[in-house]
Design an enzyme around this catalytic site. Structure first.
Site: not given
Ligand code: RB5
Length: 148
Positions: A136, A101, A70
């Site tokens: 950021h 970011h 996954t």
């Protein structure tokens, strides 16, 4: 510090996709550092994430790619290392944004979730996109300090 080397590691579920990604890294003119696994025999994703974290810590590579079934387990494991910012991505947009970011230094993919084409596009976006910094930076600095 080897800026042209991209480290790759996967568990058994990510073995085949990791090999495809390593070939794509080489096709881009970069050097893949394949940390395994080297077959579909079962291995534990935390061990594979730890190998990649070590490679980035000691400067053998500056960027990494992790693959499990996954992408979840191996990304959780990788992000336990303070110098790792691992983004689990499912498409080009998340792969681009985790660079812009989060200044991610590791891309995680789920071999049972995304197809090979999407994974290769994610790799390109991850390797081609620069960190934006600016607003950021404060947030990424907080990650380095262990939270808020
Ligand atoms: C292995 O079967 C599987 O659990 C692993 O690859 C991953 O999906 C865990 O998050």
């Amino acid at each position: 510090m080897n800026v042209n080397t991209v480290a790759l590691a996967a568990d058994h579920a990510g073995f085949e996709l990791k090999n495809r990604l390593a070939a794509a890294v080489r096709e881009r003119g970069l050097e893949p550092l394949d940390l395994g696994c080297h077959s579909t025999d079962s291995v534990d994703y935390p061990d594979m994430a730890a190998l990649l974290a070590e490679a980035l810590a000691d400067g053998r590579a500056t960027r990494g790619v992790l693959v499990c079934g996954t992408g979840i387990g191996i990304s959780i494991a990788a992000n336990r290392a303070p110098h790792i910012r691992c983004g689990l991505c499912h498409d080009v947009t998340t792969a681009r944004l985790t660079r812009e970011h989060n200044d991610a230094n590791v891309l995680a993919l789920g071999a049972r979730i995304v197809g090979v084409g999407v994974a290769l596009d994610c790799l390109d976006a991850f390797l081609d996109t620069a960190y934006e910094g600016g607003r950021h930076a404060r947030r990424v600095d907080k990650l380095a300090r262990g939270g808020g």
